[in-house]
Design a protein around this motif. Sequence first.
Motif, short mmCIF file in Angstrom:
data_model
loop_
_atom_site.label_atom_id
_atom_site.label_comp_id
_atom_site.label_asym_id
_atom_site.label_seq_id
_atom_site.Cartn_x
_atom_site.Cartn_y
_atom_site.Cartn_z
N ALA A 22 -29.05 -0.17 -13.84
CA ALA A 22 -30.22 -0.36 -12.98
C ALA A 22 -30.17 -1.72 -12.27
CB ALA A 22 -31.50 -0.26 -13.81
N LEU A 23 -29.74 -2.75 -13.00
CA LEU A 23 -29.69 -4.10 -12.42
C LEU A 23 -28.67 -4.19 -11.30
CD1 LEU A 23 -30.49 -7.09 -12.42
CD2 LEU A 23 -28.79 -7.46 -14.23
N PHE A 24 -27.47 -3.68 -11.54
CA PHE A 24 -26.41 -3.80 -10.54
C PHE A 24 -26.71 -2.93 -9.31
CE2 PHE A 24 -23.29 -4.69 -14.26
CZ PHE A 24 -23.85 -5.95 -14.40
N ALA A 25 -27.31 -1.76 -9.53
CA ALA A 25 -27.70 -0.90 -8.40
C ALA A 25 -28.75 -1.59 -7.54
CB ALA A 25 -28.22 0.44 -8.91
N LEU A 26 -29.67 -2.29 -8.20
CA LEU A 26 -30.73 -3.01 -7.47
C LEU A 26 -30.12 -4.16 -6.65
CD1 LEU A 26 -33.70 -3.62 -6.85
CD2 LEU A 26 -33.80 -4.95 -8.98
N ILE A 27 -29.21 -4.91 -7.25
CA ILE A 27 -28.58 -6.03 -6.54
C ILE A 27 -27.85 -5.53 -5.30
CG2 ILE A 27 -26.75 -7.77 -6.70
CD1 ILE A 27 -27.54 -8.19 -9.62
N GLU A 28 -27.17 -4.37 -5.42
CA GLU A 28 -26.46 -3.81 -4.27
C GLU A 28 -27.41 -3.46 -3.13
OE1 GLU A 28 -22.99 -1.07 -4.72
OE2 GLU A 28 -23.70 -0.99 -6.80
N GLN A 29 -28.64 -3.05 -3.47
CA GLN A 29 -29.60 -2.64 -2.45
C GLN A 29 -30.30 -3.83 -1.80
OE1 GLN A 29 -32.46 0.04 -4.19
NE2 GLN A 29 -30.89 1.24 -5.26
N MET A 30 -30.38 -4.94 -2.51
CA MET A 30 -31.20 -6.06 -2.04
C MET A 30 -30.53 -6.81 -0.90
SD MET A 30 -32.72 -7.66 -5.58
CE MET A 30 -33.74 -8.87 -4.71
N PRO A 31 -31.32 -7.20 0.11
CA PRO A 31 -30.78 -8.06 1.17
C PRO A 31 -30.90 -9.53 0.74
CG PRO A 31 -33.03 -7.47 1.69
CD PRO A 31 -32.69 -6.76 0.39
N ARG A 32 -30.12 -10.39 1.35
CA ARG A 32 -30.24 -11.84 1.20
C ARG A 32 -30.16 -12.27 -0.28
NH1 ARG A 32 -34.47 -10.14 3.72
NH2 ARG A 32 -35.94 -11.13 2.30
N ILE A 33 -29.10 -11.87 -0.93
CA ILE A 33 -28.89 -12.27 -2.32
C ILE A 33 -27.39 -12.48 -2.54
CG2 ILE A 33 -28.74 -9.89 -3.14
CD1 ILE A 33 -30.00 -10.84 -5.79
N VAL A 34 -27.04 -13.48 -3.35
CA VAL A 34 -25.66 -13.73 -3.72
C VAL A 34 -25.62 -13.97 -5.23
CG1 VAL A 34 -25.83 -16.23 -3.30
CG2 VAL A 34 -23.59 -15.13 -3.26
N VAL A 35 -24.57 -13.43 -5.88
CA VAL A 35 -24.41 -13.61 -7.32
C VAL A 35 -23.14 -14.43 -7.56
CG1 VAL A 35 -25.61 -11.47 -7.86
CG2 VAL A 35 -23.12 -11.46 -7.62
N ALA A 36 -23.09 -15.11 -8.68
CA ALA A 36 -21.98 -16.02 -8.98
C ALA A 36 -20.73 -15.27 -9.40
CB ALA A 36 -22.40 -17.00 -10.06
N ALA A 37 -19.59 -15.82 -9.02
CA ALA A 37 -18.29 -15.32 -9.46
C ALA A 37 -17.38 -16.53 -9.63
CB ALA A 37 -17.71 -14.34 -8.45
N HIS A 38 -16.29 -16.32 -10.34
CA HIS A 38 -15.30 -17.38 -10.52
C HIS A 38 -13.93 -16.84 -10.15
CE1 HIS A 38 -18.11 -20.14 -12.31
NE2 HIS A 38 -18.44 -19.26 -13.24
N HIS A 39 -13.08 -17.73 -9.66
CA HIS A 39 -11.74 -17.35 -9.25
C HIS A 39 -10.98 -16.78 -10.45
CE1 HIS A 39 -8.63 -17.40 -6.25
NE2 HIS A 39 -7.79 -18.04 -7.05
N ASN A 40 -10.35 -15.64 -10.23
CA ASN A 40 -9.54 -14.97 -11.27
C ASN A 40 -10.36 -14.50 -12.47
OD1 ASN A 40 -7.15 -15.38 -9.80
ND2 ASN A 40 -6.86 -17.42 -10.69
N THR A 41 -11.66 -14.25 -12.26
CA THR A 41 -12.52 -13.71 -13.32
C THR A 41 -13.09 -12.38 -12.85
OG1 THR A 41 -13.11 -15.91 -14.15
CG2 THR A 41 -14.57 -14.09 -14.73
N ALA A 42 -12.86 -11.31 -13.62
CA ALA A 42 -13.35 -9.99 -13.24
C ALA A 42 -14.84 -9.87 -13.52
CB ALA A 42 -12.58 -8.92 -14.02
N LEU A 43 -15.54 -9.12 -12.67
CA LEU A 43 -16.96 -8.87 -12.86
C LEU A 43 -17.16 -7.54 -13.59
CD1 LEU A 43 -18.39 -9.97 -9.39
CD2 LEU A 43 -18.31 -11.28 -11.51
N GLN A 44 -18.30 -7.40 -14.22
CA GLN A 44 -18.61 -6.20 -15.00
C GLN A 44 -18.59 -4.95 -14.13
OE1 GLN A 44 -18.77 -5.80 -18.14
NE2 GLN A 44 -19.61 -3.72 -18.28
N ASP A 45 -19.00 -5.09 -12.88
CA ASP A 45 -19.00 -3.96 -11.94
C ASP A 45 -18.35 -4.45 -10.64
OD1 ASP A 45 -19.58 -1.94 -10.09
OD2 ASP A 45 -21.44 -1.41 -11.11
N ASP A 46 -17.29 -3.80 -10.22
CA ASP A 46 -16.58 -4.23 -9.00
C ASP A 46 -17.47 -4.17 -7.76
OD1 ASP A 46 -14.24 -4.76 -10.35
OD2 ASP A 46 -13.36 -2.77 -9.99
#
Length: 392
Positions: free
Chosen positions: A128-152
């Motif tokens: 539910a959280l990741f689906a909501l983030i995909e739908q939302m405008p004007r939002i950025v989530v953190a990532a790190h170089h060479n680190t995989a995210l839970q959902d591509d």
Amino acid sequence: MKPWYHKIRKYVVAALISLGVLVLSYVVNNSSIPRPDELKVLRIVDGWKSLNGRAHDNVPDSLLFINVCYDKQLVDYYEEGFHVGHYAITDRGKLLQLLSKAHETDSYRYIMLDVIFEHGMSSPYDSALFALIEQMPRIVVAAHHNTALQDDALWSKAGLADYTTTYKDSDFSLFQFRRDSLLSMPLRMYQELTGRDIRRHGILYADGGHLCRNSITLQQPIRMNGVFHDHDSLLREKNYLYLGADLLAIDSLVPVVDQMHGKIVVVGDFNSDRHNTYVGSQPGSVICINAYNALCRHDHYINWWFVAFLFLFYATIVVFRINGWSLPQLVRWVPLRMLLQLLSVPTLMLLVALVAYLCGIVYNFYVATIIYWAGGALYNLLKHTTNEITTT
């Protein structure tokens, strides 16, 4: 009498060397290569400001900082398919509540979600959280170089939150906006809020029609040490809100959407995710919002007046070196001549950097200093070799 071109040859050489130093400095300063003594000038000036009472916490009203340091949940942790225990992550159920309320009214200006959803750390709220983030405008989530995210799928909303240190100094020193094809969180914000971008053209970077830098030594006008005082020192308040205790718990009395209205919302762990900077320990989220602020102030633009000054400055140093001149020789007043004898070229570069920073320009002379020492050693070697040949 020597031909006219022999007379100006030294100045042409000086101009070419000066241009080469500027180009090489630009290339090195755009990379992720850290430079020693990156923060020396900033620490000196900020220390002076502290003595004068001009350095203090500063969180603009346009920002809403939300601290998730105490909003944790335990999830199962596996290594090579075997359950080895539990791991504490940011409570994704509370994040889902926060983002759901924000998405309902869409009254926020932007959301910087400085929380990484690392692969292997799953919770019941993920879908539910990741689906909501995909739908939302004007939002950025953190990532790190060479680190995989839970959902591509999160990569469509992700930005890098990495920074660079030097081998001499573990403090944060350098912020790079683009790394290969990956954008930083501040640059993604800049793209979505202003429609502008930093694009690479060979060794050059441009923002629209402006030549710019991809990496900058970041100033820290926005600062957070946890508390601030009003002018009368009567109130002591946090300059952030806790997600669970301060926002969600009193949502029925003070709606979350009202507090987010028209603001850039920065969500992060301001207690654990801290980094040393020239102004002291600061949350990583604050560093990222300062990087976005730097883009909005056009700190990454090339200042052509300063470039012209540097060109003349470097060329003058080369001309003095070629002709065997020294600044004290040109001064007749003895006290000033004695003072100038103590002034080396690297010290002069440091003084220029100090004055530049006071004028709002941060520039690193490390490349120029290295070239000066190497060029001086090579020039002396060639001169010594020429003298030996002439003597024999």
